[in-house]
Design an enzyme around this catalytic site. Sequence first.
Site, PDB file in Angstrom:
ATOM      1  N   HIS A 158      -0.005  14.908 -15.230  1.00 46.88           N
ATOM      2  CA  HIS A 158      -1.445  14.714 -15.422  1.00 46.88           C
ATOM      3  C   HIS A 158      -1.925  15.351 -16.735  1.00 46.88           C
ATOM      4  O   HIS A 158      -2.893  14.891 -17.321  1.00 46.88           O
ATOM      5  CB  HIS A 158      -2.233  15.280 -14.228  1.00 46.88           C
ATOM      6  N   CYS A 197      -2.920  11.705  -9.953  1.00 47.53           N
ATOM      7  CA  CYS A 197      -3.090  10.911 -11.178  1.00 47.53           C
ATOM      8  C   CYS A 197      -2.175   9.685 -11.207  1.00 47.53           C
ATOM      9  O   CYS A 197      -2.324   8.835 -12.064  1.00 47.53           O
ATOM     10  CB  CYS A 197      -2.839  11.767 -12.407  1.00 47.53           C
ATOM     11  N   LYS A 235       0.860  -1.187   0.000  1.00 46.92           N
ATOM     12  CA  LYS A 235       0.000   0.000   0.000  1.00 46.92           C
ATOM     13  C   LYS A 235       0.894   1.235   0.000  1.00 46.92           C
ATOM     14  O   LYS A 235       1.865   1.290   0.748  1.00 46.92           O
ATOM     15  CB  LYS A 235      -0.879   0.018   1.247  1.00 46.92           C
ATOM     16  N   CYS A 275       0.226  14.938  -6.246  1.00 46.06           N
ATOM     17  CA  CYS A 275      -0.271  14.199  -7.406  1.00 46.06           C
ATOM     18  C   CYS A 275      -1.473  13.346  -7.020  1.00 46.06           C
ATOM     19  O   CYS A 275      -1.488  12.706  -5.978  1.00 46.06           O
ATOM     20  CB  CYS A 275       0.841  13.306  -7.968  1.00 46.06           C
ATOM     21  N   CYS A 319       3.077  16.645  -7.545  1.00 42.32           N
ATOM     22  CA  CYS A 319       2.678  16.775  -8.948  1.00 42.32           C
ATOM     23  C   CYS A 319       3.841  17.351  -9.747  1.00 42.32           C
ATOM     24  O   CYS A 319       4.500  18.291  -9.302  1.00 42.32           O
ATOM     25  CB  CYS A 319       1.476  17.718  -9.038  1.00 42.32           C
TER      26      CYS A 319
END
Length: 130
Positions: free
Chosen positions: A111, A98, A79, A96, A107
């Site tokens: 994306h 995505c 996980k 992030c 990020c």
Amino acid sequence: MQPVAHLVKVSLPNYLTNLPVPDSFGGWFRLGFRDWLALVPPTAALAGFTYVTYRAFCPHGRPQPSGTVNQKILKDNPKVVDTIDIEDISEKAVFCRCWKTKNWPYCDGSHGAHNKETGDNVGPLVVKKK
Ligand code: FES
């Protein structure tokens, strides 16, 4: 229907029969300029058909396992959990959502390419100090 039948039964076989495809590997080296020119249209058609077929079955360039969002980040872990202290954030932090970033958990703008490629609309989580 007659023109289609003629195309499939007469024109196309005649065209393919007259292509200058050599009988041996060495024959490729003896082809002239006009021979190579004659091979361009069927090669382009075959390449186009192959590309369209590839895109139909692998629309994103590689098969995606069904139900999997994360394709590359910390795949050894059962996980992915990240903890960041709020005091460590200066003015703002952009995280992030995505799973395409190369700078996890932040990020990096990946994306945008993902959205363009897939028609998706994902974007980052922006955390700001007041
Ligand atoms: S790179 Fe993933 S949300 Fe921006």
